[in-house]
Design an enzyme around this catalytic site. Structure first.
Site, PDB file in Angstrom:
ATOM      1  CE  LYS A 193      -4.007   0.539   0.478  1.00  0.00           C
ATOM      2  NZ  LYS A 193      -5.062   0.804  -0.552  1.00  0.00           N
ATOM      3  CG  ASP A 225      -6.849  -1.627  -2.030  1.00  0.00           C
ATOM      4  OD1 ASP A 225      -5.768  -1.750  -2.664  1.00  0.00           O
ATOM      5  OD2 ASP A 225      -7.437  -0.538  -1.930  1.00  0.00           O
ATOM      6  CG  ASP A 249      -1.850 -14.054   8.121  1.00  0.00           C
ATOM      7  OD1 ASP A 249      -1.987 -15.245   7.796  1.00  0.00           O
ATOM      8  OD2 ASP A 249      -2.329 -13.573   9.165  1.00  0.00           O
ATOM      9  CG  ASP A 253      -5.992 -17.456   5.205  1.00  0.00           C
ATOM     10  OD1 ASP A 253      -4.798 -17.790   5.195  1.00  0.00           O
ATOM     11  OD2 ASP A 253      -6.713 -17.532   6.213  1.00  0.00           O
TER      12      ASP A 253
END
Ligand code: IPM
Ligand code: MN
Length: 369
Positions: A193, A225, A249, A253
């Protein structure tokens, strides 16, 4: 040479998936007598029992071993007074104290698995997330402060040394791979970011300095994002993705689910001296002890452990063994009845273990013919 492997089952489904992977390693042809397995305790149950989630003797055992194999740790609700979880101390302290800076998470759609993304076939998704594992937001673990029960602060830390080594790791990995499935280009994407925070802008600057030494590899950037959209909409574009700890992390997922489920997500956490191998999923206490957990992620992590040990010690037996396990997993998943519940099938943990072991045995008999 004999290798000492520290084995930590942990909590929840940890024991089932870790023991499954261990039986696969033990059954791998050509490797009998090569390993000493030593079990150590750690996790939330251990915290409840002894007051320490990671006894010093377990840390010492892990530190001295040639590699560490882990199931999963952590139980929601078993927390320190500050509300953070106790069991995860094991994974986090192992990373920090052994300086395991590169968390390598391959994301691969394998034959037999239906991607939740429409029309994606095996081969279409094949990239690696390289998660910086010792700095970033999570380095603040245990050091945040709370002021007057009104203000809470955790600091995000990155260092030039940390960014340089993880960026180099990502470019070196891209050199060894065959490029992105979509266009065959070798590419390293930095996920950050940099538009919002100074630390991420600095990460990007140092990453670019490292990139100059790799003119053969394309560089690419995505804001974290937007990355969550890209990984769903055009996963075939990605080859190697490098990112700060917490972003790594989170996106790992999301990525795991695009290739089946969290149960499919192996990882290798590597430093210059130690290697730590575990699936990226948690301890899933709600399904523990029922023999329904998916052990493929842990078995694939064990396969990477063998390859890593073999490369490090110049031992082709282990490299062959690791490759054989991966082939046995692929064959197990692709054959009817090879999928566990999370992947839409009904195979149990022990069914999968048995199938992978049978496939290992039949590979040897084919090779011997
Ligand atoms: C992971 C896990 C860990 C993390 C937890 C268990 C501390 O989610 O390895 O991705 O947050 O890094
Ligand atoms: Mn995670």
């Amino acid at each position: 040479m004999r290798y000492e492997i520290a084995v930590v089952d942990g909590d929840g489904i940890g024991e089932e998936v870790c023991q499954s992977a261990l039986s696969v390693v033990k059954a791998t042809p050509g490797l009998s007598g090569v390993f000493d397995f030593r079990s150590y305790v750690a996790g939330a149950e251990e915290y409840r029992r002894s007051g320490s989630a990671y006894p010093e003797a377990s840390f010492e055992g892990c530190r001295k071993a040639h590699a560490i194999l882990h199931g999963a740790t952590g139980i929601p609700g078993v927390t320190y007074p500050d509300g953070t979880e106790t069991g995860i101390e094991f994974g986090l302290q192992t990373r920090f104290r052994l300086d395991l800076y590169a968390n390598v998470r391959p994301i691969k759609l394998r034959a037999g698995v239906d991607s939740r993304l429409r029309d994606r076939k095996p081969g279409d998704i094949d990239y690696v997330i390289v998660r910086e594992n010792t700095e970033g937001m999570y380095a603040a673990r245990g050091s945040g402060s709370i002021l007057r029960d009104e203000i809470a602060v955790d600091n995000l830390v990155v260092t030039r040394k940390g960014i340089e080594r993880i960026s180099r790791f990502a470019f070196e990995l891209a050199r060894k791979r065959n490029g992105a499935p979509g266009d065959g280009k070798r590419r390293v994407t930095l996920c950050d970011k940099a538009n919002v925070l100074r630390s991420y802008a600095f990460f990007r600057k140092v990453f670019n300095e490292v990139a100059e030494h790799y003119p053969d590899i394309e560089t690419d950037y995505a804001y974290a994002d937007a990355m969550t959209c890209h990984l769903v909409e055009r996963p075939e574009f990605y080859d190697v993705i490098v990112t700060e700890n917490m972003f790594g992390d989170i996106i790992s997922d999301l990525a795991a689910v695009t290739v089946g489920s969290m149960g499919m997500s192996p990882s290798s956490e590597l430093g210059d001296h130690n290697g730590f191998f575990q699936a990226a999923h948690g301890s899933a206490p709600t399904i523990a002890g029922q023999n329904i957990a998916n052990p493929y992620g842990t078995i694939l992590s064990a396969s990477s452990m063998l390859v890593w040990l073999g490369e490090r010690h110049g031992d082709p037996r282990l490299i062959r063994g690791g490759a054989a396990i991966e082939r046995a997993v692929d064959a197990a998943m692709a054959s009817p009845g090879g999928l566990t519940r999370d992947l839409g099938g009904s195979a149990t943990t022990s069914d999968v273990t048995r199938r992978v072991i049978d496939n290992l045995a039949s590979q040897t008999s084919v090779a011997a013919e």
